[in-house]
Every structure is written in structure tokens, then in C-alpha cells.
Design an enzyme around this catalytic site. Structure first.
Site, short mmCIF file in Angstrom:
data_model
loop_
_atom_site.label_atom_id
_atom_site.label_comp_id
_atom_site.label_asym_id
_atom_site.label_seq_id
_atom_site.Cartn_x
_atom_site.Cartn_y
_atom_site.Cartn_z
CD GLU A 108 41.16 94.57 100.25
OE1 GLU A 108 40.70 94.53 101.41
OE2 GLU A 108 41.83 93.66 99.78
N GLY B 24 34.31 99.00 99.57
CA GLY B 24 33.12 98.34 99.03
C GLY B 24 31.95 99.29 99.18
NE ARG C 227 24.40 96.66 105.81
CZ ARG C 227 24.37 97.74 106.54
NH1 ARG C 227 23.38 98.60 106.43
NH2 ARG C 227 25.35 97.99 107.39
CB CYS D 36 5.82 84.49 107.55
SG CYS D 36 4.42 84.64 106.49
CE1 TYR E 230 29.57 93.86 102.10
CE2 TYR E 230 29.34 96.17 102.70
CZ TYR E 230 30.13 95.09 102.36
OH TYR E 230 31.50 95.24 102.31
N1 LLP Z 1 38.30 94.28 102.53
C1 LLP Z 1 38.06 93.26 103.36
C2 LLP Z 1 39.11 92.32 103.65
C3 LLP Z 1 36.80 93.12 103.95
O1 LLP Z 1 36.59 92.11 104.79
C4 LLP Z 1 35.77 94.04 103.65
C5 LLP Z 1 34.43 93.89 104.22
C6 LLP Z 1 36.05 95.08 102.74
C7 LLP Z 1 37.33 95.18 102.21
C8 LLP Z 1 35.03 96.11 102.35
O2 LLP Z 1 34.56 96.83 103.41
P1 LLP Z 1 33.60 98.11 103.18
O3 LLP Z 1 34.42 99.17 102.51
O4 LLP Z 1 32.48 97.66 102.32
O5 LLP Z 1 33.16 98.47 104.55
N2 LLP Z 1 27.70 92.78 105.60
C9 LLP Z 1 28.20 93.86 106.43
C10 LLP Z 1 29.58 94.30 106.01
C11 LLP Z 1 30.59 93.20 106.07
C12 LLP Z 1 31.93 93.68 105.60
C13 LLP Z 1 32.86 92.56 105.48
N3 LLP Z 1 34.13 92.93 104.96
C14 LLP Z 1 27.23 95.03 106.33
O6 LLP Z 1 26.22 94.91 105.64
O7 LLP Z 1 27.44 96.05 106.96
#
Ligand code: LLP
Length: 440
Positions: A291, A293, A331, A362, A391
């Protein structure tokens, strides 16, 4: 200078992405502006898929749409043959509006509401990743009421937390997600879901963290899971058809980051699973799902800002303000995340100053980059902050009643507006006027 994907410096010394001059786009669509390099996204999607195909493994690559959910990105990744991970009714709705095939949607979340679960059942999603005992009981009630069968994965917490170069092994993980492998919760959950005739238990899921640069965390998680599968095989006569290893593959925000190629993560996972499978005599290799992202869309995104005011405090700091900030990229404020940036219309000029890039909110904490080397800039210049594709838009907000920027896809000298900029009218769309005398 670290340019990503198709980004390059044009003869006019501007930053070009996808064969388009980013300054022309900034003038046409206004700033701040999120640009996405479509070729880089496709390249990543294909890289992940190829790694599985070369090893002849059954797989699904599900885009974690929390990284950036919009109709166009979901349509693009549908064209690339990916599956989709959604974590809320809103993400599911977006996917369905994009005509994404429901059977390739996986529904996640640690507190899915009855309405969201019903929405997923109505839509016919491919599987629900069941997170906790409360959800098992909700889902049982709904399936019974509707007499509907559903495919599920059990989300497990294997006691490995990985982040960047480090991983921590904990016997029992302190996490709000999933069933703990170490304390018997996972075993109890498995027995309960196997006992319910309307659940088809496909297998298990685990996600060990984000922005991971090593393969060790993943291989350790696989080892832990497969060790446990021996017990489940003996005690419950269960062996998973699907093992979903989550996302978390790192990208290079700055030169401090040293990620691997998508295929290196996948290859390490496949090799470890194959090694573990040698210890099972009569079992079929499960399908491996991932998965990603951030690694699909993160470095494909660049935000173009207009530079505005500057404040120099002799011997202390030189602030350069841009027309966005924590509203379009929270972020840095939230995670002290680091980014690189360039003056998009002066890519040939050598840095001459150390400046800090401030947002326009602000709030003193609204800083995008501390201590960045830049050439001299004025209010006619544009700043390009790289790697903002994950994100960024998805965590954007309207603090200070600032509208969210537009999103434009670029590829092969062509551009397409895929999310419109929010207008002042959009900002008050949900507001209702006070009824006169209501509080008197
Ligand atoms: N699968 C699950 C169950 C997850 O919880 C996440 C991310 C992903 C896949 C995707 O992860 P990636 O490949 O994008 O690292 N807002 C934070 C990141 C939070 C990620 C939450 N879960 C940031 O901006 O770094």
C-alpha cells in the site's frame, strides 16, 4: 541541486516539469500551485508492479489514497492497474466518483462508523481490513442483517515499528491500530472471524511505519508473521491467501534522505516470504499486497509559491515569506519535516544568502524551511518547494480562511487542471447567518 522525475532547467533558466514551464503555469493558474509530474507517478506505479511480475508473484499494489485523494489521481492510478486503499467514507466516495472498480478497493481505519461500513458494503468493496473487536461485531451485525458475505483481512500489529533508518522491536506494540500478535488478541480475533460464516478471511495486513529507508523492518515483520502462521496452521487450520505488508517506502525530500528504489523494497519482501515459505511444506505462496502512498506521489509533487515580503534581522535571521505555508503544507509545522526549494525563475543563479522561508499564517510556527541557501530574491520571484505531493494537499486546511491551492497535472508538454483553487465563496459555503434575536 536535486531535481526529481522530469524536472529540468530550461534554456530560459526556469524550472520545467513534464515539459512545461512552471512559471507559465504559475502565471496561468496563480500561486500557490501544486504541480504533479504524471510521468514520475506512472514510473513508480510500474516499478512496483514490475518487481512482483518479474518474480511471478500474485500481488496487488494498492495506492494509499490518504497521501493525495482526488478524482484525477484515482483515475490515473486506475489506468495503471493499481488497487486502492481508502480510510474513510470521504475517500471511498471520491474513489467511487472516479469510477474506480469497487472490487479493487480496500477499506481501512481504526474507527469505521456503522454508516461507513454500510457504505462500503453497498459499494461492494473488495475487502475490509478489520482493525478491532468492536469492528468485528459491527460488521457481523451488518452482514447478518443484509445477509451479505464480505472478504476481510485482519490488521495485525507485529511489534515492529519502523521509521527511516531505525526500527524498534517491541514485544507488545503500543498502537491504536490492529490486533496485537504478542498478547493473544490476534489469535482471539482470528478464531472469531473464522467462526462467522459471512466472513471470507483472505488473510492479514500489517503496516510498520512511514518514510522507511531500509528493508530490515519489513523482513523482520514478515518473519514474525510467518512464525505465527505455523501456530495458526496447527491450531485453526488457517493459512492466509493474502499477506498485505502496508506502505511506508521512503522518498528523498532532501539530500539527507537515502531511500531505496521501489523494486528493492519489493524484492526484499518477496525473498523473505519465499524463505519463510520453505518452512511450510504443503502451502501455496500467498498473494503479496502493498500500500504505497508517499512513494507513488510524494516526489512527483512540487509547490510553486510567489515570494512576497522579506524581513532581515541583522545577525539573526533573514525571513522570506511566500503566499502559502502551513495551510497547503502542514508537515514542517507538524513533524519538523524538511524540504528543498529553488527559485523557479532563476535556476541558473548561485545561492548567495541563507534565508528561512515563512508561510503567511498568523502563527510563528508557520515556517516551511529553515536556513535555505538561495540567490537574492524579490517579490517578482517564484519559489518551488519540491516533494510536496504526499500529505500536502490531503492535509491542507483553511486556517486564517486561506483557500486551498489548485492542482495541475503535467506530462509531455501538456497540462491539466485537476483540482480548482478554492475561492472566497467556497470558504463560506457551509456558513449560515445568525438568526436575529436567537440568543436574546
Ligand atoms: N497503509 C497504511 C495502513 C497506512 O497507515 C499508511 C500511512 C500507508 C499505507 C501509506 O504509507 P506511505 O507509503 O504513504 O508512507 N501524514 C504523515 C504520514 C501518515 C501516514 C499514515 N499511514 C506524513 O505526512 O508524513
Amino acid at each position: 541541486m536535486n531535481l526529481h522525475g522530469t524536472a529540468q532547467i530550461g534554456e530560459n533558466h526556469h524550472l520545467w516539469i513534464g515539459g512545461m514551464d512552471t512559471i507559465d503555469l504559475a502565471k496561468k493558474y496563480g500561486t500557490p500551485l501544486y504541480l504533479y509530474d504524471v510521468a514520475l507517478i506512472k514510473n513508480r506505479a510500474r516499478g512496483f508492479k514490475k518487481a512482483f511480475e518479474e518474480k511471478g508473484i500474485g500481488y496487488q499494489v494498492a495506492y494509499a489514497s490518504k497521501a493525495f485523494s482526488s478524482i484525477a489521481i484515482i483515475q490515473l492510478l486506475d489506468q495503471e492497474g493499481l488497487s486502492l486503499d481508502v480510510v474513510s467514507g470521504g475517500e471511498l466516495f471520491t474513489a467511487l466518483q472516479a469510477d474506480f472498480p469497487a472490487e479493487r478497493i480496500h477499506f481501512h481505519g481504526n474507527n469505521k462508523s456503522p454508516e461507513e461500513l454500510e457504505f462500503a458494503l453497498n459499494a461492494g468493496v473488495g475487502c475490509i481490513v478489520v482493525d478491532n473487536f468492536f469492528e468485528i461485531s459491527l460488521l457481523k451485525t451488518l452482514c447478518r442483517k443484509r445477509n451479505q458475505k464480505i472478504k476481510i483481512l485482519l490488521r495485525l500489529t507485529p511489534g515492529i515499528e519502523a521509521h527511516t533508518h531505525d526500527y524498534i522491536i517491541t514485544g507488545q506494540e503500543d498502537s491504536k491500530f490492529g490486533f496485537d500478535l504478542g498478547n493473544g488478541q490476534a489469535d482471539a480475533a482470528l478464531k472469531e472471524v473464522l467462526d462467522f460464516e459471512l466472513f471470507e478471511v483472505l488473510g492479514v495486513h500489517c503496516h510498520i511505519g512511514s518514510q522507511i529507508f531500509e528493508t530490515d523492518g519489513f523482513t523482520l515483520a514478515i518473519e514474525k508473521l510467518f512464525n505465527h502462521f505455523h501456530t495458526w496452521d496447527k491450531e485453526c487450520d488457517f493459512f492466509p491467501k493474502v499477506v498485505n505488508l502496508g506502505g511506508g517506502f521512503g522518498i528523498q525530500y532532501t539530500s539527507e534522505d537515502t531511500p531505496l528504489l521501489p523494486e528493492q523494497y519489493v524484492t526484499a519482501m518477496i525473498d523473505e516470504v519465499s524463505r519463510q515459505m520453505n518452512l511450510f511444506e504443503d502451502k501455496q505462496m500467498p498473494e503479496l499486497w502493498i500500500e504505497p502512498g508517499r512513494s507513488l506521489v510524494g516526489d512527483a509533487g512540487t509547490t510553486i509559491y510567489s515570494i512576497g515580503s522579506q524581513k532581515e534581522i541583522e545577525g539573526v535571521r533573514h525571513y522570506v515569506s511566500v503566499d502559502g505555508g502551513m495551510t497547503d503544507n502542514i508537515r514542517p509545522a507538524l513533524y519538523q519535516a524538511k524540504y528543498d526549494a529553488y527559485v523557479a525563475n532563476k535556476m541558473n543563479e548561485k545561492p548567495s544568502n541563507t534565508v528561512s522561508i515563512a508561510g503567511k499564517c498568523c502563527e510563528s510556527g508557520d515556517m516551511l524551511i529553515w536556513d535555505l541557501e538561495l540567490p537574492n530574491v524579490t517579490d517578482s520571484d517564484y519559489l518551488a518547494v519540491t516533494c510536496t505531493g504526499a500529505y500536502g494537499y490531503s492535509m491542507a486546511n483553511n486556517y486564517n480562511r486561506i483557500g486551498r491551492p489548485a492542482v495541475v497535472f503535467v506530462e509531455n508538454g501538456d497540462e491539466q487542471l485537476v483540482v480548482k483553487r478554492e475561492t472566497y465563496e467556497d470558504l463560506i459555503r457551509q456558513d449560515l447567518p445568525l438568526k436575529t434575536k436567537v440568543f436574546v
